[in-house]
Design a protein around this motif. Structure first.
Motif, PDB file in Angstrom:
ATOM      1  N   ASP A   1      -2.349  -3.454  -3.344  1.00 25.13           N
ATOM      2  CA  ASP A   1      -2.088  -4.269  -2.168  1.00 25.13           C
ATOM      3  C   ASP A   1      -2.874  -5.585  -2.241  1.00 25.13           C
TER       4      ASP A   1
ATOM      5  N   TYR B   1       0.832  -1.214   0.000  1.00 24.89           N
ATOM      6  CA  TYR B   1       0.000   0.000   0.000  1.00 24.89           C
ATOM      7  C   TYR B   1       0.862   1.258   0.000  1.00 24.89           C
TER       8      TYR B   1
ATOM      9  N   ARG C   1      -4.823   0.518  -2.592  1.00 27.54           N
ATOM     10  CA  ARG C   1      -5.514  -0.629  -1.979  1.00 27.54           C
ATOM     11  C   ARG C   1      -5.661  -1.769  -2.978  1.00 27.54           C
TER      12      ARG C   1
END
Length: 196
Positions: free
Chosen positions: A181, A150, A178
């Motif tokens: 990630d 992130y 996000r």
């Protein structure tokens, strides 16, 4: 006669290897499939990613998720063009190009600091090495963990100057981070299944 046949076989092999290099993988959300589609003698993506992990300490899933988010594994990826008079394609919005979408200035810095003057943004091994180098410098400079996809991606997207000032982007940029990630976590799970 045998030499002629051998020459043809070699020529066909070289052409197949080159065509494999030019084609973006078709299943970009599965890292095992990405590696399977790019496992040639001269251009083995898994080996390149693993070498980068050993060199910089950035995990393969983080590296691959970054490249996937930036370019969709397309060697010729470019940002959109601006429009002149509202409809004529004009200049690209930035100098970002290739697998890593590295900007001209940052790519030059990478070449200077690594001595890799022959590196090309359109060559996967060079691009993934660039991503490892960039994330490693982020980790060293800002104390970001090398597996913190992130924050590594936020610094990658925003640039070191903005990230160093505390800029963490808007909701859209944070959404990209996000998603990157999540992709890294998915890739990590997939690699465990495919034996990577």
């Amino acid at each position: 006669m045998r030499r002629s046949s051998f020459s043809k076989i070699v020529a066909v092999g070289v052409l197949l290897a080159l065509s494999a290099c030019a084609t973006a993988p078709s299943h970009i959300n599965n890292v095992c499939a990405v590696f399977d589609q790019n496992d040639g003698w001269f251009d083995n993506w898994q080996s390149a990613a693993e070498r980068t992990q050993q060199k910089y300490g950035i995990p393969v899933p983080v590296l691959m998720a970054t490249v996937r988010k930036e370019s969709g594994f397309k060697s010729n990826a470019r940002p959109p063009r601006t429009k002149l008079l509202g409809f004529i394609p004009w200049k690209h919005v930035s100098s970002a190009t290739g697998f890593s979408q590295a900007l001209d200035g940052t790519w030059s810095q990478y070449q200077r600091e690594t001595g890799n003057w022959a590196a090309r943004r359109t060559k996967f091994a060079d691009a993934v090495d660039f991503v490892g180098w960039y994330h490693s410098k982020t980790a060293e400079t800002y104390g970001v963990a090398r597996n913190d996809t992130y924050n590594l991606y936020l610094a990658y997207y925003l640039g070191w100057t903005a990230y160093g000032r505390g800029n963490r982007g808007d909701a859209g940029v944070q959404g990209y981070a996000r998603a990157t990630d999540k992709m890294a976590r998915d890739y990590d799970a997939q690699l465990r299944q495919c034996g990577g």
